[in-house]
Design a protein around this motif. Structure first.
Motif, PDB file in Angstrom:
ATOM      1  N   ARG A  24       0.815  -1.396   0.043  1.00 31.02           N
ATOM      2  CA  ARG A  24       0.182   0.049  -0.060  1.00 31.02           C
ATOM      3  C   ARG A  24       0.834   1.510  -0.070  1.00 31.02           C
ATOM      4  O   ARG A  24       0.445   1.825  -0.783  1.00 31.02           O
ATOM      5  N   GLU A  25       1.646   0.919   1.505  1.00 27.06           N
ATOM      6  CA  GLU A  25       2.661   2.766   1.159  1.00 27.06           C
ATOM      7  C   GLU A  25       3.518   2.489  -0.428  1.00 27.06           C
ATOM      8  O   GLU A  25       3.682   4.051  -0.905  1.00 27.06           O
ATOM      9  N   TYR A  26       3.978   2.019  -1.216  1.00 30.66           N
ATOM     10  CA  TYR A  26       4.426   1.652  -2.563  1.00 30.66           C
ATOM     11  C   TYR A  26       3.762   2.320  -4.007  1.00 30.66           C
ATOM     12  O   TYR A  26       3.546   3.330  -4.253  1.00 30.66           O
ATOM     13  N   ASN A  27       2.228   1.471  -3.614  1.00 34.40           N
ATOM     14  CA  ASN A  27       1.494   1.821  -4.395  1.00 34.40           C
ATOM     15  C   ASN A  27       0.486   3.477  -4.325  1.00 34.40           C
ATOM     16  O   ASN A  27       0.882   3.835  -5.109  1.00 34.40           O
ATOM     17  N   ASP A  28       0.736   4.151  -2.899  1.00 31.72           N
ATOM     18  CA  ASP A  28       0.466   5.068  -2.989  1.00 31.72           C
ATOM     19  C   ASP A  28       1.661   6.336  -3.167  1.00 31.72           C
ATOM     20  O   ASP A  28       1.331   7.442  -3.617  1.00 31.72           O
ATOM     21  N   GLU A  29       2.541   5.526  -2.773  1.00 31.73           N
ATOM     22  CA  GLU A  29       4.138   6.635  -3.390  1.00 31.73           C
ATOM     23  C   GLU A  29       4.162   6.588  -5.150  1.00 31.73           C
ATOM     24  O   GLU A  29       4.220   7.916  -5.524  1.00 31.73           O
ATOM     25  N   PRO A  32      -0.903   7.007  -8.310  1.00 33.41           N
ATOM     26  CA  PRO A  32      -1.756   8.492  -8.009  1.00 33.41           C
ATOM     27  C   PRO A  32      -3.147   7.693  -7.616  1.00 33.41           C
ATOM     28  O   PRO A  32      -4.286   7.730  -7.100  1.00 33.41           O
ATOM     29  N   TYR A  33      -3.243   6.760  -8.809  1.00 32.07           N
ATOM     30  CA  TYR A  33      -4.669   6.209  -9.158  1.00 32.07           C
ATOM     31  C   TYR A  33      -5.124   5.079  -7.880  1.00 32.07           C
ATOM     32  O   TYR A  33      -5.882   4.998  -7.876  1.00 32.07           O
ATOM     33  N   HIS A  34      -4.088   4.370  -7.574  1.00 28.23           N
ATOM     34  CA  HIS A  34      -4.445   4.045  -6.275  1.00 28.23           C
ATOM     35  C   HIS A  34      -4.955   4.865  -4.863  1.00 28.23           C
ATOM     36  O   HIS A  34      -5.211   4.691  -4.394  1.00 28.23           O
ATOM     37  N   LYS A  35      -3.866   5.213  -5.005  1.00 27.32           N
ATOM     38  CA  LYS A  35      -4.335   6.730  -3.707  1.00 27.32           C
ATOM     39  C   LYS A  35      -5.318   6.585  -3.219  1.00 27.32           C
ATOM     40  O   LYS A  35      -6.415   6.965  -2.900  1.00 27.32           O
ATOM     41  N   ILE A  61     -23.244 -11.624 -10.345  1.00 29.14           N
ATOM     42  CA  ILE A  61     -21.883 -10.900  -9.697  1.00 29.14           C
ATOM     43  C   ILE A  61     -21.947  -9.465  -9.485  1.00 29.14           C
ATOM     44  O   ILE A  61     -22.824  -8.661  -9.272  1.00 29.14           O
ATOM     45  N   THR A  62     -21.511  -9.625  -8.436  1.00 28.07           N
ATOM     46  CA  THR A  62     -20.412  -8.351  -7.125  1.00 28.07           C
ATOM     47  C   THR A  62     -19.989  -8.012  -7.476  1.00 28.07           C
ATOM     48  O   THR A  62     -18.551  -8.712  -7.113  1.00 28.07           O
ATOM     49  N   ALA A  63     -19.019  -6.904  -7.621  1.00 30.34           N
ATOM     50  CA  ALA A  63     -17.772  -6.263  -8.152  1.00 30.34           C
ATOM     51  C   ALA A  63     -17.944  -5.173  -6.857  1.00 30.34           C
ATOM     52  O   ALA A  63     -18.851  -4.243  -6.663  1.00 30.34           O
ATOM     53  N   GLU A  64     -16.048  -4.454  -6.777  1.00 28.22           N
ATOM     54  CA  GLU A  64     -16.892  -3.184  -6.885  1.00 28.22           C
ATOM     55  C   GLU A  64     -15.502  -2.000  -7.809  1.00 28.22           C
ATOM     56  O   GLU A  64     -15.081  -2.961  -8.410  1.00 28.22           O
ATOM     57  N   VAL A  65     -16.297  -0.995  -8.190  1.00 33.15           N
ATOM     58  CA  VAL A  65     -16.132  -0.327  -9.304  1.00 33.15           C
ATOM     59  C   VAL A  65     -15.181   0.631  -8.640  1.00 33.15           C
ATOM     60  O   VAL A  65     -15.428   1.841  -7.813  1.00 33.15           O
ATOM     61  N   TYR A  66     -13.488   0.623  -9.413  1.00 38.24           N
ATOM     62  CA  TYR A  66     -13.066   2.294  -9.099  1.00 38.24           C
ATOM     63  C   TYR A  66     -11.917   2.624 -10.391  1.00 38.24           C
ATOM     64  O   TYR A  66     -12.308   2.227 -11.200  1.00 38.24           O
ATOM     65  N   TRP A  67     -11.358   3.625 -10.405  1.00 39.83           N
ATOM     66  CA  TRP A  67     -10.691   4.248 -11.386  1.00 39.83           C
ATOM     67  C   TRP A  67     -11.860   4.448 -12.920  1.00 39.83           C
ATOM     68  O   TRP A  67     -11.369   4.647 -13.470  1.00 39.83           O
ATOM     69  N   GLY A  68     -13.009   4.945 -12.240  1.00 38.09           N
ATOM     70  CA  GLY A  68     -13.638   5.618 -12.985  1.00 38.09           C
ATOM     71  C   GLY A  68     -14.430   4.398 -13.719  1.00 38.09           C
ATOM     72  O   GLY A  68     -15.562   4.045 -14.368  1.00 38.09           O
TER      73      GLY A  68
END
Length: 68
Positions: A24-29, A32-35, A61-68
């Motif tokens: 998580r720290e690596y992805n946040d740094e 920007p999409y992960h953060k 199907i059930t899911a979660e959507v992010y990044w537009g």
């Protein structure tokens, strides 16, 4: 350098927490999409429901959507 590799075939909660934190720290740094995906409201539910002719649920199907 001297390293030790350990193979476990059971859960190790402390190591799992450590690794998830580091990723998580690596992805946040670096991403920007992960953060952004961790901000409140950025993740939205998505449900695809399949019904039969009697309007009974038969799958989907059930899911979660992010990044537009």
């Amino acid at each position: 350098m001297d390293y030790q590799v350990e193979i476990l075939i059971e859960n190790h909660d402390d190591f799992t927490t450590f690794l998830n934190t580091k990723i998580r720290e690596y992805n946040d740094e670096h991403s920007p999409y992960h953060k952004e995906s961790r901000q409140k409201g950025s993740v939205r539910p998505l449900n695809l429901i399949v019904t039969d002719h009697q309007q009974q649920w038969i799958g989907g199907i059930t899911a979660e959507v992010y990044w537009g």
